[in-house]
Each structure stands twice: as C-alpha cells, then as structure tokens.
Scaffold this motif. Sequence first.
Motif, PDB file in Angstrom:
ATOM      1  N   VAL A  22     -25.127  14.756 -15.953  1.00  0.00           N
ATOM      2  CA  VAL A  22     -26.353  15.054 -15.175  1.00  0.00           C
ATOM      3  C   VAL A  22     -27.833  16.059 -14.929  1.00  0.00           C
ATOM      4  CG1 VAL A  22     -26.008  14.979 -12.704  1.00  0.00           C
ATOM      5  CG2 VAL A  22     -27.270  12.732 -13.542  1.00  0.00           C
ATOM      6  N   LYS A  23     -27.387  16.720 -14.358  1.00  0.00           N
ATOM      7  CA  LYS A  23     -27.598  17.838 -14.813  1.00  0.00           C
ATOM      8  C   LYS A  23     -28.760  18.791 -15.411  1.00  0.00           C
ATOM      9  CE  LYS A  23     -27.218  21.604 -11.941  1.00  0.00           C
ATOM     10  NZ  LYS A  23     -26.115  23.216 -11.298  1.00  0.00           N
ATOM     11  N   SER A  24     -28.109  18.674 -17.532  1.00  0.00           N
ATOM     12  CA  SER A  24     -28.276  18.873 -18.460  1.00  0.00           C
ATOM     13  C   SER A  24     -29.383  17.946 -19.021  1.00  0.00           C
ATOM     14  CB  SER A  24     -27.717  19.038 -19.168  1.00  0.00           C
ATOM     15  OG  SER A  24     -27.795  18.639 -20.753  1.00  0.00           O
ATOM     16  N   PHE A  25     -29.445  16.157 -18.837  1.00  0.00           N
ATOM     17  CA  PHE A  25     -30.540  15.707 -18.964  1.00  0.00           C
ATOM     18  C   PHE A  25     -31.303  16.058 -18.169  1.00  0.00           C
ATOM     19  CE2 PHE A  25     -27.354  11.590 -20.746  1.00  0.00           C
ATOM     20  CZ  PHE A  25     -26.943  12.323 -21.375  1.00  0.00           C
ATOM     21  N   ALA A  26     -31.111  15.864 -17.109  1.00  0.00           N
ATOM     22  CA  ALA A  26     -32.240  16.275 -15.591  1.00  0.00           C
ATOM     23  C   ALA A  26     -33.080  17.293 -16.497  1.00  0.00           C
ATOM     24  CB  ALA A  26     -32.077  16.711 -14.488  1.00  0.00           C
ATOM     25  N   HIS A  27     -32.253  18.213 -16.472  1.00  0.00           N
ATOM     26  CA  HIS A  27     -33.521  19.718 -16.893  1.00  0.00           C
ATOM     27  C   HIS A  27     -34.313  19.085 -18.651  1.00  0.00           C
ATOM     28  CE1 HIS A  27     -34.229  23.461 -17.812  1.00  0.00           C
ATOM     29  NE2 HIS A  27     -33.676  23.387 -19.321  1.00  0.00           N
ATOM     30  N   GLN A  28     -33.352  18.422 -19.490  1.00  0.00           N
ATOM     31  CA  GLN A  28     -34.493  17.850 -20.509  1.00  0.00           C
ATOM     32  C   GLN A  28     -35.886  17.301 -20.042  1.00  0.00           C
ATOM     33  OE1 GLN A  28     -31.539  16.447 -24.496  1.00  0.00           O
ATOM     34  NE2 GLN A  28     -30.005  16.719 -22.507  1.00  0.00           N
ATOM     35  N   LEU A  29     -35.535  16.184 -19.436  1.00  0.00           N
ATOM     36  CA  LEU A  29     -36.741  15.645 -18.802  1.00  0.00           C
ATOM     37  C   LEU A  29     -37.756  16.240 -18.589  1.00  0.00           C
ATOM     38  CD1 LEU A  29     -34.603  12.011 -17.545  1.00  0.00           C
ATOM     39  CD2 LEU A  29     -35.909  12.324 -19.364  1.00  0.00           C
ATOM     40  N   GLN A  30     -37.644  17.145 -17.786  1.00  0.00           N
ATOM     41  CA  GLN A  30     -38.536  18.458 -16.895  1.00  0.00           C
ATOM     42  C   GLN A  30     -38.514  19.180 -17.854  1.00  0.00           C
ATOM     43  OE1 GLN A  30     -35.784  20.297 -14.535  1.00  0.00           O
ATOM     44  NE2 GLN A  30     -35.754  18.044 -13.396  1.00  0.00           N
ATOM     45  N   GLU A  31     -37.712  19.205 -18.902  1.00  0.00           N
ATOM     46  CA  GLU A  31     -38.614  20.128 -20.361  1.00  0.00           C
ATOM     47  C   GLU A  31     -39.596  19.509 -20.848  1.00  0.00           C
ATOM     48  OE1 GLU A  31     -37.157  24.373 -21.434  1.00  0.00           O
ATOM     49  OE2 GLU A  31     -37.324  23.659 -19.644  1.00  0.00           O
ATOM     50  N   ASN A  32     -39.423  18.101 -20.581  1.00  0.00           N
ATOM     51  CA  ASN A  32     -40.422  17.524 -20.922  1.00  0.00           C
ATOM     52  C   ASN A  32     -41.579  16.978 -20.545  1.00  0.00           C
ATOM     53  OD1 ASN A  32     -39.857  16.593 -24.415  1.00  0.00           O
ATOM     54  ND2 ASN A  32     -37.666  17.033 -23.563  1.00  0.00           N
ATOM     55  N   GLY A  33     -41.314  17.188 -19.408  1.00  0.00           N
ATOM     56  CA  GLY A  33     -42.844  16.577 -18.205  1.00  0.00           C
ATOM     57  C   GLY A  33     -43.013  16.086 -17.345  1.00  0.00           C
ATOM     58  N   PHE A  34     -41.150  15.415 -17.406  1.00  0.00           N
ATOM     59  CA  PHE A  34     -40.879  14.373 -16.413  1.00  0.00           C
ATOM     60  C   PHE A  34     -40.232  14.958 -15.061  1.00  0.00           C
ATOM     61  CE2 PHE A  34     -41.808  12.288 -19.859  1.00  0.00           C
ATOM     62  CZ  PHE A  34     -42.936  11.782 -19.728  1.00  0.00           C
ATOM     63  N   ASP A  35     -40.569  15.227 -13.828  1.00  0.00           N
ATOM     64  CA  ASP A  35     -39.971  15.304 -12.803  1.00  0.00           C
ATOM     65  C   ASP A  35     -38.870  14.269 -11.798  1.00  0.00           C
ATOM     66  OD1 ASP A  35     -39.203  16.900 -10.824  1.00  0.00           O
ATOM     67  OD2 ASP A  35     -40.904  16.700  -9.592  1.00  0.00           O
ATOM     68  N   VAL A  36     -37.548  14.236 -12.987  1.00  0.00           N
ATOM     69  CA  VAL A  36     -36.795  13.571 -12.682  1.00  0.00           C
ATOM     70  C   VAL A  36     -34.708  14.079 -11.936  1.00  0.00           C
ATOM     71  CG1 VAL A  36     -34.768  11.646 -13.372  1.00  0.00           C
ATOM     72  CG2 VAL A  36     -37.290  11.984 -14.433  1.00  0.00           C
ATOM     73  N   LYS A  37     -35.508  13.644 -10.842  1.00  0.00           N
ATOM     74  CA  LYS A  37     -33.847  14.829 -10.683  1.00  0.00           C
ATOM     75  C   LYS A  37     -32.355  13.788 -10.820  1.00  0.00           C
ATOM     76  CE  LYS A  37     -36.472  17.981  -8.270  1.00  0.00           C
ATOM     77  NZ  LYS A  37     -38.040  17.944  -8.669  1.00  0.00           N
ATOM     78  N   ALA A  38     -31.766  15.079 -10.581  1.00  0.00           N
ATOM     79  CA  ALA A  38     -30.084  15.143 -10.670  1.00  0.00           C
ATOM     80  C   ALA A  38     -29.554  14.737  -9.156  1.00  0.00           C
ATOM     81  CB  ALA A  38     -29.357  16.293 -11.594  1.00  0.00           C
ATOM     82  N   ILE A  39     -28.645  13.829  -9.236  1.00  0.00           N
ATOM     83  CA  ILE A  39     -28.295  13.512  -8.108  1.00  0.00           C
ATOM     84  C   ILE A  39     -26.699  13.935  -7.753  1.00  0.00           C
ATOM     85  CG2 ILE A  39     -27.558  12.211  -5.884  1.00  0.00           C
ATOM     86  CD1 ILE A  39     -30.498  12.817  -6.342  1.00  0.00           C
ATOM     87  N   LEU A  40     -25.854  15.120  -7.149  1.00  0.00           N
ATOM     88  CA  LEU A  40     -24.727  15.553  -7.842  1.00  0.00           C
ATOM     89  C   LEU A  40     -23.674  15.003  -6.621  1.00  0.00           C
ATOM     90  CD1 LEU A  40     -26.124  19.377  -8.681  1.00  0.00           C
ATOM     91  CD2 LEU A  40     -26.211  17.303  -9.970  1.00  0.00           C
ATOM     92  N   SER A  41     -22.542  15.400  -7.271  1.00  0.00           N
ATOM     93  CA  SER A  41     -21.573  15.257  -6.364  1.00  0.00           C
ATOM     94  C   SER A  41     -21.511  16.590  -5.016  1.00  0.00           C
ATOM     95  CB  SER A  41     -19.791  14.404  -6.377  1.00  0.00           C
ATOM     96  OG  SER A  41     -19.638  15.770  -7.710  1.00  0.00           O
TER      97      SER A  41
END
Length: 385
Positions: free
Chosen positions: A331-350
């Motif tokens: 989920v951190k990897s997905f969030a990082h890719q979204l952020q790299e493309n200009g979208f501030d979406v956060k991963a919520i972790l355990s």
Amino acid sequence: MKNFPKSLTQKLQQREQNNALRKLPIFNNLIDFASNDYLGFARSEEIFNQTHHYLLENDIKINGATGSRLISGNHNLYQITEEFIANFHQSETALIFNSGYDANVGFFSSVPQRNDIILYDELCHASIRDGIQMSNAKAYKFQHNDFEQLEKLISKQLETRNPQLETFYIVTESVFSMDGDSPNLEELANLCEKHNCHLVVDEAHALGVFGDFGQGLVQSQGLQNKVFATIMTFGKGLGCHGAAILGSQELKNYLVNFARSFIYTTGLSPHSVATILIAYQHLEAEKEAIQNLKKNIQFFNQEKMQMGLKPLFVYSKSAIQCAIIPGNEKVKSFAHQLQENGFDVKAILSPTVPEGQERLRFCLHSYNSEKEISEVLKLLSTFVF
C-alpha cells in the motif's frame, strides 16, 4: 544528552522492521486527496478575512486566552459562539473544547461512573478509546455496526445490573474515520430508547458533509433529541480547530466541573474561537461548497463502479473513500506512485488499521474536479489490473 532508553529504541526498530514507522510528511503542492478540509474552509481567504474584520470591529486584539476558561480565558466570544453552535444544531447547549481529542477524553473519562456500562463500536476513534480507558466504568466493544450483537450485550448486562442505578452508554461515530461508512443511526437510536440507554455520537467526519447546511448525520435524520451527547469536531469540515459537545444544560454544567481536559488547559485564543463562529456562519449562509462536495462523492462512487474498482472499496457515501490494499509495503508503494503522478493520497498502515486491512484513503473535497477524480482512479486501476 542522556542515552535513549533501549526499550524505546527496540520499539522504534520493530516499527521500522514492519515497514510501519511513522514520519512527519513534508508539505506538498499535490492535488489534495488527503486532507480533512472537505469544504475548503481551511484555505478560504473569505473566512480568513471575515475573521480578521470581526476581531477588529469588536476591538478584540488579544493573541491568547491568558488562562483556562475557569480562570481568565473565558472571553465573550465563547458565549456568542457556543450559543450560535447550539442554535445551529438545535441543541440545548454547546461546550467548546480545544480539540476533538480533548472533547472525547474529557467526556468519556468523567461522565460514565464506576458502576456504569459503556458499549462501543470496535472501530471507534483512538480518542474515544483513550477516554474510555481513563473511565472507571466497565466497557465492552461490539462488532462494527452489528446491532444484533449489541442488543445481546445489553441484554446480558441487564441480567445482572440495575438500569435504575447504573447508566448504559452506547457509543458510535456517524462517519468512521478509517472506513468512511456510517451506522444506521435511526435503528441505533430506537434500540437505545428501547433499553433506556444513553446514545453518544461522534460527528467529526459528518459536520459539513451531511445535511442541507452540513449539520451532520444525526440532525439531518432528525435524531438530535434522541442523542444524549454529540461531539462536533471543527478540524475537518469546518477547516479550523476545536470541538464542541452538544447536550443538555445539566451535561454542560457537569463537564465544566468534572472534565479534566476542559478544566486544566488554557482556552482557545479569541482568533480561534472567532474562526469557528465565522466558519459556522458560512455553513448556514453558503450551500454551494456542500453541494459540490456531495456531487463529487456521487461522481467518485460512479467512477469507481465503471472502472471495476468497487470491490476494492469499503462501502461509503461520505467524503472518506478507502481502497483495501493488504500489506504495508504494497500500500505504501501504491501511495508513492500516486504521489509521483501528482496526487496526494495517503496509505493507512497497520497497526493504525488491523493487519490485512491496510488501505489507500481518498478524502474528497468540494474543490476537487471531476477530471482529477477520474484521473486518480484511472491511475489506481493501472496498479490493480
């Protein structure tokens, strides 16, 4: 400087090994799908300027409260704002706290007494759970939005307890912060009425989102007279800071006397309280932002269905939309890719959420465009499919 305790170092190392170490994020200019500023009030120049003019027009030129509200910090703006909030929410009274955390800790640590029973939804916010831990009452959690199990718990407690001498408090949120879903409040209110229980509802993520004027879910369903206490938090939809507990005059009097998070802290500054007042006035006077938010929530749900993403998401009609992506690393990897493309979406972790329930948390706003919503979901679908 003294050496850092080994036991604390080990706890940090364990978090790092689990890929769950929290760090303060750096401010960015990405497209906002992360903040709780649902209506854009936090970035509103109009609210900022009106607050400034209000203070000047009323000759309020004080930077701080100067003390707790019970000593020197209870400036006139408090009474004006609390009366406005109470009238807005059709409540007998409102009592402002410094934050939603303070309000929940103050309420749950002081109101339920030693022989009382607290039954709370298992997904209730950490501030509610912390307050409950500080209480002398006995507390039991029920499965998320499972009122059948809740009623069994009530019946079991009633077998050995006297409801005439011991109070039962049923606790939930109108919008759950990590799922974005809502309970059936009408059913819950009827259940509480049936068993003579006191219903407590946290509306942190519903204020500004539900109702024609953003009143929240309780009021939009006409249930305000069936709720013992409602907690309204201002750091989300209102875009400022602080919170209020709505309820009877007796409840307000009790909290002023026994809620330690209210008694033993410096009050909010006049500027903070004025911002709350002006933000509430905007809710009452301007419906455009609320309507835009509702349209964006509807559009987001339509788009995720059309793109085949619906199975990933927790069911929600709120501004919080969560896609379950199990595993902290993934989920951190997905969030990082979204952020790299200009979208501030956060991963919520355990451990913030249970292991296996890690997620991408999309927060929707009145100022997001349909194009932005479509693009971020299209990008997500490229990772998933």
